[in-house]
Design a protein around this motif. Structure first.
Motif, PDB file in Angstrom:
ATOM      1  N   ASP A  64       0.826  -1.214   0.000  1.00 21.70           N
ATOM      2  CA  ASP A  64       0.000   0.000   0.000  1.00 21.70           C
ATOM      3  C   ASP A  64       0.856   1.258   0.000  1.00 21.70           C
ATOM      4  N   ARG A  65       1.885   1.252   0.826  1.00 22.23           N
ATOM      5  CA  ARG A  65       2.743   2.443   0.885  1.00 22.23           C
ATOM      6  C   ARG A  65       3.546   2.594  -0.414  1.00 22.23           C
ATOM      7  N   ALA A  66       3.934   1.482  -1.003  1.00 25.28           N
ATOM      8  CA  ALA A  66       4.624   1.559  -2.293  1.00 25.28           C
ATOM      9  C   ALA A  66       3.701   2.118  -3.366  1.00 25.28           C
ATOM     10  N   LEU A  67       2.424   1.739  -3.322  1.00 23.53           N
ATOM     11  CA  LEU A  67       1.458   2.294  -4.270  1.00 23.53           C
ATOM     12  C   LEU A  67       1.295   3.798  -4.074  1.00 23.53           C
ATOM     13  N   GLU A  68       1.324   4.245  -2.841  1.00 18.89           N
ATOM     14  CA  GLU A  68       1.236   5.685  -2.587  1.00 18.89           C
ATOM     15  C   GLU A  68       2.452   6.410  -3.163  1.00 18.89           C
ATOM     16  N   VAL A  69       3.623   5.811  -2.970  1.00 19.05           N
ATOM     17  CA  VAL A  69       4.835   6.422  -3.513  1.00 19.05           C
ATOM     18  C   VAL A  69       4.776   6.458  -5.043  1.00 19.05           C
ATOM     19  N   VAL A  70       4.292   5.368  -5.649  1.00 15.04           N
ATOM     20  CA  VAL A  70       4.173   5.328  -7.102  1.00 15.04           C
ATOM     21  C   VAL A  70       3.191   6.383  -7.590  1.00 15.04           C
ATOM     22  N   GLU A  71       2.067   6.501  -6.919  1.00 15.93           N
ATOM     23  CA  GLU A  71       1.076   7.504  -7.318  1.00 15.93           C
ATOM     24  C   GLU A  71       1.655   8.917  -7.207  1.00 15.93           C
ATOM     25  N   LYS A  72       2.404   9.144  -6.165  1.00 17.86           N
ATOM     26  CA  LYS A  72       3.040  10.447  -6.000  1.00 17.86           C
ATOM     27  C   LYS A  72       4.034  10.715  -7.125  1.00 17.86           C
ATOM     28  N   ASN A  73       4.757   9.679  -7.521  1.00 21.50           N
ATOM     29  CA  ASN A  73       5.736   9.849  -8.590  1.00 21.50           C
ATOM     30  C   ASN A  73       5.070  10.023  -9.956  1.00 21.50           C
ATOM     31  N   ILE A  74       3.950   9.338 -10.169  1.00 22.51           N
ATOM     32  CA  ILE A  74       3.223   9.536 -11.426  1.00 22.51           C
ATOM     33  C   ILE A  74       2.760  10.977 -11.545  1.00 22.51           C
ATOM     34  N   LYS A  75       2.251  11.524 -10.454  1.00 16.26           N
ATOM     35  CA  LYS A  75       1.822  12.920 -10.455  1.00 16.26           C
ATOM     36  C   LYS A  75       3.009  13.858 -10.695  1.00 16.26           C
ATOM     37  N   MET A  76       4.126  13.554 -10.034  1.00 11.82           N
ATOM     38  CA  MET A  76       5.310  14.387 -10.206  1.00 11.82           C
ATOM     39  C   MET A  76       5.816  14.346 -11.642  1.00 11.82           C
ATOM     40  N   LEU A  77       5.819  13.144 -12.243  1.00 13.89           N
ATOM     41  CA  LEU A  77       6.301  13.027 -13.616  1.00 13.89           C
ATOM     42  C   LEU A  77       5.362  13.732 -14.593  1.00 13.89           C
ATOM     43  N   ALA A  78       4.061  13.715 -14.285  1.00 15.69           N
ATOM     44  CA  ALA A  78       3.124  14.479 -15.128  1.00 15.69           C
ATOM     45  C   ALA A  78       3.434  15.968 -15.052  1.00 15.69           C
ATOM     46  N   ASP A  79       3.732  16.435 -13.840  1.00 14.03           N
ATOM     47  CA  ASP A  79       4.097  17.850 -13.697  1.00 14.03           C
ATOM     48  C   ASP A  79       5.427  18.163 -14.390  1.00 14.03           C
ATOM     49  N   LEU A  80       6.372  17.224 -14.304  1.00  8.07           N
ATOM     50  CA  LEU A  80       7.652  17.429 -14.974  1.00  8.07           C
ATOM     51  C   LEU A  80       7.469  17.490 -16.491  1.00  8.07           C
ATOM     52  N   SER A  81       6.555  16.672 -16.992  1.00  8.90           N
ATOM     53  CA  SER A  81       6.280  16.712 -18.432  1.00  8.90           C
ATOM     54  C   SER A  81       5.768  18.096 -18.845  1.00  8.90           C
ATOM     55  N   VAL A  82       4.906  18.675 -18.019  1.00  8.20           N
ATOM     56  CA  VAL A  82       4.397  20.017 -18.314  1.00  8.20           C
ATOM     57  C   VAL A  82       5.531  21.039 -18.304  1.00  8.20           C
ATOM     58  N   VAL A  83       6.425  20.919 -17.331  1.00 10.21           N
ATOM     59  CA  VAL A  83       7.564  21.847 -17.261  1.00 10.21           C
ATOM     60  C   VAL A  83       8.444  21.697 -18.501  1.00 10.21           C
ATOM     61  N   ALA A  84       8.738  20.409 -18.860  1.00 11.83           N
ATOM     62  CA  ALA A  84       9.585  20.177 -20.028  1.00 11.83           C
ATOM     63  C   ALA A  84       8.932  20.703 -21.302  1.00 11.83           C
ATOM     64  N   GLU A  85       7.631  20.485 -21.434  1.00  5.29           N
ATOM     65  CA  GLU A  85       6.925  20.989 -22.611  1.00  5.29           C
ATOM     66  C   GLU A  85       6.930  22.511 -22.655  1.00  5.29           C
ATOM     67  N   THR A  86       6.735  23.116 -21.492  1.00  8.12           N
ATOM     68  CA  THR A  86       6.734  24.586 -21.438  1.00  8.12           C
ATOM     69  C   THR A  86       8.107  25.153 -21.799  1.00  8.12           C
ATOM     70  N   LYS A  87       9.157  24.541 -21.248  1.00  3.88           N
ATOM     71  CA  LYS A  87      10.505  25.023 -21.562  1.00  3.88           C
ATOM     72  C   LYS A  87      10.827  24.819 -23.039  1.00  3.88           C
TER      73      LYS A  87
END
Length: 427
Positions: free
Chosen positions: A149-172
């Motif tokens: 369960d805690r690993a799933l939470e970490v994965v979900e957090k990382n998926i959200k972070m990577l989505a945000d990173l994609s937006v940053v990379a696209e913007t740059k």
């Protein structure tokens, strides 16, 4: 200024993702105690063990009971020339009613009861040992679900972070400050996280089914989120735990009962050199015949076997002696295994506890700071995208390993409890 505002907003989103995400409101936690209570009450294997114990309890009164008395009815000394005459024609003719009872040699019944009682005690401790192992399995499944369960939470957090990173990379990239490769790289890493999420979800379903199997309920019964916990600290030494195991472990007590059974069986085999007795009483009803007044008569009898079959009795002694020796050596093997297991489990628990402390106090805080620094530096083009990604992956691995170490510590504690026969933290 507009571009600067966009970057600032995106960086704030990434910082929030890197330091942890807000957990949603939980309406229910899965507590351990009710699960253990249900497993002990409903598990069919444990019920079968209890029924087997009850079966052997019922053998105790059977072992001490006397054989049924024998009732005898007969016509004695009838005349061949007048076979239907039962009296009055010959003074020797009589109607006889008798009763006899077999009585074992003194002490045999008590020894048979002792053998049966020791055997029942063995199965009683078998029930307790099975209960101990069942509790261990429930606890281990419980804490494994916690880790997933805690690993799933970490994965979900990382998926959200990577989505945000994609937006940053696209913007740059759109403003000419980044490269398209960064966008593709973020997509690939996000796909990897999604793959890890699928694997963890499958693992949780398997663990949930295993836990429900132990609880004897439908395998698809939902298991709620496992609450956080603190690692209990052990204060007893290996020697103290080994002594506690000898005193409390059901399997040890079961083998001790087997030793007692063998010793009682040996004493019973010695008694077989002495005879068993049969006491009888006969009453003869006679009638007047010729000049005989036909007085009633009675007979008292005592018979006993002659214990001449020495080879059979010697084999009984040897069998009982071998059974006792076998139980003693199995007890020594178990004690040796207990000593080895306690030392090994303590060493493993110490390692996991040190890892948890290191992750919490050193590695994860430092990795979080490194990620935050990398995100800020990436915003001002001081580091490349891969640096940010590597920092995030490192933090992800450390957080996952933290929860795995916590779960492994509790798993080993459950094993240690099963080895000792009691909760080591409560001793």
């Amino acid at each position: 200024m507009k571009r600067y505002g966009i970057f600032t907003l995106l960086v704030l989103l990434l910082l929030q993702a890197s330091t942890g995400f807000a957990q949603g409101s939980e309406t229910r936690f899965e507590e351990l105690a009710p699960l253990i209570e249900r497993a002990v009450a409903e598990n069919p294997e444990l019920k079968a063990s209890r029924a087997r114990w009850q079966m052997f309890l019922e053998k105790i009164p059977q072992a001490k009971a006397l054989e049924d008395p024998m009732l005898m009815l007969k016509l004695d000394n009838l005349l061949v020339r007048d076979p239907l005459s039962t009296g009055g024609r010959d003074p020797a003719t009589a109607k006889i009613i008798g009763i006899s009872q077999q009585i074992p040699f003194w002490g045999k019944r008590d020894l048979r009861e002792e053998v049966a009682r020791s055997e029942a005690q063995t199965y009683k401790w078998g029930v307790e040992e099975r209960k101990l192992q069942l509790v261990r399995l429930v606890k281990q499944a419980y804490y494994q679900i916690y880790s997933v369960d805690r690993a799933l939470e970490v994965v979900e957090k990382n998926i959200k972070m990577l989505a945000d990173l994609s937006v940053v990379a696209e913007t740059k990239y759109s403003v000419g400050q980044g490269v398209q490769q960064d966008i593709y790289k973020s997509y690939i890493e996000k796909s990897k996280m999604l793959e890890a999420q699928i694997t963890l979800q499958q693992q949780r379903k398997s663990l949930q089914a295993n836990l429900n199997y132990l609880l004897y309920r439908p395998t698809d019964t939902a298991v709620a989120k496992i609450p956080d916990f603190n690692l209990p600290t052990l204060t007893l030494s290996s020697e103290a735990l080994q002594q506690a195991a000898v005193e409390k472990r059901p399997e040890v007590k079961g083998l001790q009962s087997q030793v007692q059974k063998g010793q009682a069986a040996y004493r019973l085999a010695q008694k077989e050199y002495y005879p068993d007795f049969n006491v009888s009483f006969e009453y003869m009803l006679r009638e007047k015949a010729m000049n005989d007044p036909g007085y009633d008569m009675y007979t008292l009898g005592l018979t006993f076997n002659l214990p001449f079959q020495q080879s059979r009795r010697q084999a009984q002694l040897a069998e009982a002696s071998s059974g006792t020796d076998m139980a003693k050596e199995e007890l020594n093997v178990l004690k040796n295994n207990i000593r080895s297991s306690i030392s090994d489990l303590q060493a493993q628990m110490e390692r996991y506890q040190k890892q948890v402390d290191l992750y919490r106090r050193g590695i994860i805080p430092q990795a979080s700071q490194a990620l935050e620094s990398a995100i800020i530096s990436y915003r001002v083009n001081k580091v490349d995208f891969l640096t940010v990604l590597d920092a995030r992956i490192n933090l992800f691995n450390y957080e996952k390993e933290l929860y795995e170490s916590q779960a492994q510590y509790m798993n080993k504690l459950a094993e240690l409890e099963a080895v000792v026969g009691a909760d080591p933290a409560a001793l």
